[in-house]
Enzyme design. Structure first.
Site, PDB file in Angstrom:
ATOM      1  N   GLU A   1      32.260  -7.877 -28.466  1.00  0.00           N
ATOM      2  CA  GLU A   1      30.853  -8.271 -28.351  1.00  0.00           C
ATOM      3  C   GLU A   1      30.467  -8.765 -26.963  1.00  0.00           C
ATOM      4  OE1 GLU A   1      32.667  -9.056 -31.010  1.00  0.00           O
ATOM      5  OE2 GLU A   1      31.574  -8.157 -32.684  1.00  0.00           O
TER       6      GLU A   1
ATOM      7  N   HIS B   1      30.383 -16.276 -41.786  1.00  0.00           N
ATOM      8  CA  HIS B   1      29.516 -15.097 -41.797  1.00  0.00           C
ATOM      9  C   HIS B   1      28.106 -15.407 -42.292  1.00  0.00           C
ATOM     10  CE1 HIS B   1      33.308 -13.003 -41.258  1.00  0.00           C
ATOM     11  NE2 HIS B   1      32.659 -11.885 -41.071  1.00  0.00           N
TER      12      HIS B   1
END
Lengths: 462, 365
Positions: free
Chosen positions: A196, A265
């Protein structure tokens, strides 16, 4: 007793699916690991494997049946050591018959769970009837709306491209980029490694060079690895260069709690990004806004953080066939009018607010629901105008309460709406804890319509 | 059953050392007399400019962090003189004054940025570490160690996407070379064959930490091997070597072969920033570089050997001093940005739906 084979949940958020194909016939013997059927969700086609040994005695849901709810009995398996005798209920024969005659099949509790299948995917229960209806009456999912927005902008502007994990060959981890690789090719739909920080930097650099990258994060939880480029590289470039160097990049992906994926998450980053000057932050609720605002984000000269919500991806909303509209960034929208209290929200919270407004209406409290849509720049005037009409305000936010968007809206009401207030501004947020995994605890931690209703009752006179 | 590669890994790549071998066969760029003189002028401009910046810092005219490039001049000049300024892009970290001067950007507006004035290249809003010139395809000037490497990957992606034949030159230091995103970028650059030259300016110290104390592999040119990126090791104190290495690396990258990792061994004479007393190294070490390895003295000797008149060199010195003095004068006398500049350039577009934020001053009332 034969074993009931039930429609499996293939992802944390799957509620129903299509039984695409049976690979075994009635009477076939089955060994553990055999593929029994193919099941399609709006995201993917998955194989349904046998766990037990036996004979497929009866198929209860025929292939081609759509919208089969998770948990519906789809077949019966007779154990290897059981006799021939069968007492299984009748299968659902034809979808049409089932739909028109739901009670006719043997077990209305179970096998007709899929009976209501012919209706196109229904709008969410909290959807106020008529408020989003358009001439054509076509419905699309938020997922399709986002994909269409990208496809339309990619057709319009050759500088626009998409990059991220699984966006190309896999068609998107959440299938938001479905079909883009086929239409635009691998030059413009770029699969990245799981990296990322690196690819956010590459996307940002490409924007500095004048391209229009759409950087997809599989979820914004993973964007924390890349937040330096979003904040330090993208947001500050134009200012630090005295207006010389722009950074028209869109960072997009699902944000907020999904379903049972627990603390790492499940987080809403809207307040984080909304605190950064130089960023535009958008968090739409319905399909029309998702499409119109994503198109606006791609066309914007500024870096945009576009926060989607996984639980909304599969939700259908009315959208005009020819809707090519680019919506204005920075404008909130009243999605339900009311005179007694304003419910300010964004993203998935809008659904809860609308649901709460329905309940409150039955009690004689008319709630106005204001969808912020853009979190930065915030439509301060729309909030203050609504407050001036209702004199009461609640912020409903699927996220933590501390230093939240709710905190910001409350500060605004104190600073500039004080004279319009008849009651303290309240916030209804998630509990101030990391999101737990256990189903009951998760439910307790998250915002819902009832919590908003309870807050409204507190500040609205009987 | 997985089985080991049939072929040796390097059989698939010509050789990770092929560029170094090519370079080693001839390390000296055959510069013409004019080119040598130009290198001398440009390096001297950086040297004098940076000395002046140091002075102005001492006088309180430059604030914050200010990282001087003194000693490293041959790297920027050797590399950037080989670029195609029409298409190629450059990006670096916060020690960026030299790279801008190497482009021929007006020293006045660079110095005025250092003093935080309206006429500065970022209108006084960027400062020493955040300067850009999109007209020159110079993309900064980045304050976060290592960020420019990934951003440079993006510039290279744009070259490839636009098929403009350009390459990106991305500089970073031996300190930044330990950042994770550098390797994330190496991986993608090699995977996608991006046209980028990664340049490690190894000046031996990451702030105050010597490379031996921070880096398990101090031969930075080897660090691309895991990504099949060929490495080159260059004497960064010799502008002709750097230029020759640039010729080799740029040709390879322009042929569509993907990235090159070039390590330039260099040395900064001053501290990491102006506030660094540089106690981590000996005076003798610094002195040795200044006296025996200085890049400007080296090219000057060559010019003299070639028969350049001392007077001509002195005239250049004088001219450079005048340019730098004028830049300093300009930077001292230019006005500060107007207070309204506080709110400009935050966003490019205006978003009609939103009321403007309340200025802090009004808040206080």
């Amino acid at each position: 007793m034969p074993v009931e084979l039930k429609m499996p949940a293939l992802s944390p958020t799957m509620e129903e699916g299509t039984l695409a194909r049976w690979l075994k016939r009635e009477g076939d013997s089955v060994a553990p690991g055999d593929i029994l059927a193919e099941i399609e969700t709006d995201k993917a086609t998955m194989e349904f494997e046998a766990v037990d040994e036996g004979v497929l005695e009866r198929i209860a849901v025929l292939e081609g049946t759509e919208n089969v709810k998770v948990g519906t009995v789809i077949a019966f398996l007779r154990g290897a050591d059981e006799g021939e005798a069968s007492s299984t209920p009748s299968p659902v024969r034809e979808e049409a018959a089932a739909a028109s005659d739901g009670g006719a099949s043997g077990d209305p509790e179970k096998s007709t769970a899929d009976a209501a299948t012919l209706v196109p995917a229904p709008a969410h229960a909290s959807h106020p009837a008529g408020s989003h209806r358009t001439a054509s009456g076509r419905t699309v999912t938020v997922r399709e709306a986002l994909r269409d927005a990208m496809a339309e902008e990619m057709r319009r502007d050759p500088r626009v491209f998409v990059m991220g994990e699984e966006v190309a060959q896999y068609q998107g981890a959440y299938k938001v980029t479905q079909g883009l690789l086929d239409e635009f090719g691998k030059k413009r739909v770029i699969d990245t490694p799981i990296t990322e920080y690196g690819f956010a930097g590459i996307g940002t650099g490409a924007a500095m060079a004048g391209l229009r990258p759409i950087v997809e994060f599989m979820t914004f939880n993973f964007a924390m690895q890349a937040i330096d480029h979003i904040v330090n590289s993208a947001a500050k470039t134009n200012y630090m260069s005295g207006g010389q160097m722009r950074c028209p990049v869109v960072f997009r992906g699902p944000n907020g709690a999904a379903s049972r994926v627990a603390a790492q998450h499940s987080q809403n980053f809207a307040p984080w990004y909304a605190s950064v000057p130089g960023l535009v932050v958008i968090a739409p609720y319905d399909a029309a806004d998702a499409k119109g605002l994503l198109k606006a984000a791609i066309r914007s000269e500024d870096p945009v953080v576009f926060l989607e919500n996984e639980l909304l991806y599969g939700r259908s909303f009315a959208l005009d066939e020819d809707e090519e509209q680019v919506l204005p960034i920075g404008k909130a929208k009243i999605v339900r009018e009311g005179r007694d209290v304003t419910l300010v929200s964004y993203s998935i919270g809008v659904g809860f607010a609308l649901e709460a407004a329905e309940t409150l209406a039955a009690e004689g409290i008319e709630a106005e629901v204001l969808d912020l849509r853009t979190i930065r720049p915030l439509d301060r005037q729309a909030i203050l105008d609504s407050l001036a009409r209702t004199n009461r305000l609640i912020v409903a936010e699927e996220g933590w309460p501390t230093c939240s968007v709710a905190s910001e809206v409350m500060a605004l009401c104190m600073e500039e709406g004080f004279d319009d207030l008849d009651a303290p501004v309240l916030r209804v947020c998630n509990e101030d804890v990391p999101l737990p995994y256990a189903a009951n605890l998760e439910q307790l931690a998250l915002i819902n319509a009832d919590k908003i209703v309870a807050a409204a009752r507190r500040i609205c006179p009987k | 059953m997985s089985k080991p590669h049939d072929s040796a890994p390097d059989a698939q790549v010509p050789s990770l050392r092929s560029l170094q071998d090519q370079f080693a066969s001839n390390t000296r760029y055959p510069a013409s007399a004019d080119e040598k003189l130009a290198f001398y002028r440009q390096m001297l401009l950086i040297r004098r400019f940076e000395e002046k910046a140091g002075q102005l810092y001492g006088l309180g005219l430059i604030g914050g962090f200010c990282h001087l490039y003194i000693g490293q001049e041959a790297v920027a000049i050797g590399l950037q003189s080989a670029l195609n300024p029409e298409v190629d892009s450059v990006i670096t970290g916060y020690r960026d004054h030299g790279h801008m001067l190497a482009y021929g950007i007006d020293p006045k507006i660079i110095m005025a940025e250092l003093t935080g004035r309206h006429s500065g290249i970022s209108r006084g809003k960027g400062g020493s570490m955040h300067m850009f010139s999109t007209a020159h395809k110079f993309y900064g000037g980045h304050g976060i160690v290592g960020a420019q490497v990934a951003l440079g990957g993006g510039l290279a992606l744009a070259h490839q996407y636009n098929e403009d034949g350009g390459l990106c030159l991305a500089y970073f230091g031996d300190g930044a070379a330990n950042q994770g995103q550098v390797y994330e970028t190496f991986n993608m650059a090699a995977l996608w064959k991006l046209p980028i030259v990664f340049v490690v300016e190894n000046n031996r110290y990451a702030m105050g930490t010597a490379v031996e104390r921070s880096s398990a592999e101090t031969e930075f040119h080897r660090r691309g091997a895991a990504f099949r990126i060929p490495g080159m090791h260059v004497d960064g104190m010799d502008v002709l070597q750097v230029r020759q290495a640039a010729e080799v690396a740029f040709a390879y990258v322009r042929d569509g072969n993907g990235p090159v990792l070039m390590e330039c061994s260099t040395y900064r004479y001053r501290g990491h920033s102006m506030s660094d007393p540089a106690k981590y190294r000996t005076r003798e070490e610094v002195q040795e570089f200044k006296e025996q390895r200085d890049p400007i003295e080296a090219i000057k000797r060559l010019l003299v050997e070639d028969g350049t008149a001392e007077d001509d060199l002195r005239a250049i010195d004088k001219e450079i001093r005048a340019i730098v003095a004028a830049a300093a004068d300009f930077a001292e006398t230019s006005p500060e940005p107007e207070p309204e500049e506080l709110y400009t350039d935050v966003l490019v577009d205006s978003y009609s739906g939103s009321a403007p934020a309340i200025p802090a001053a009004e808040h206080a009332r």
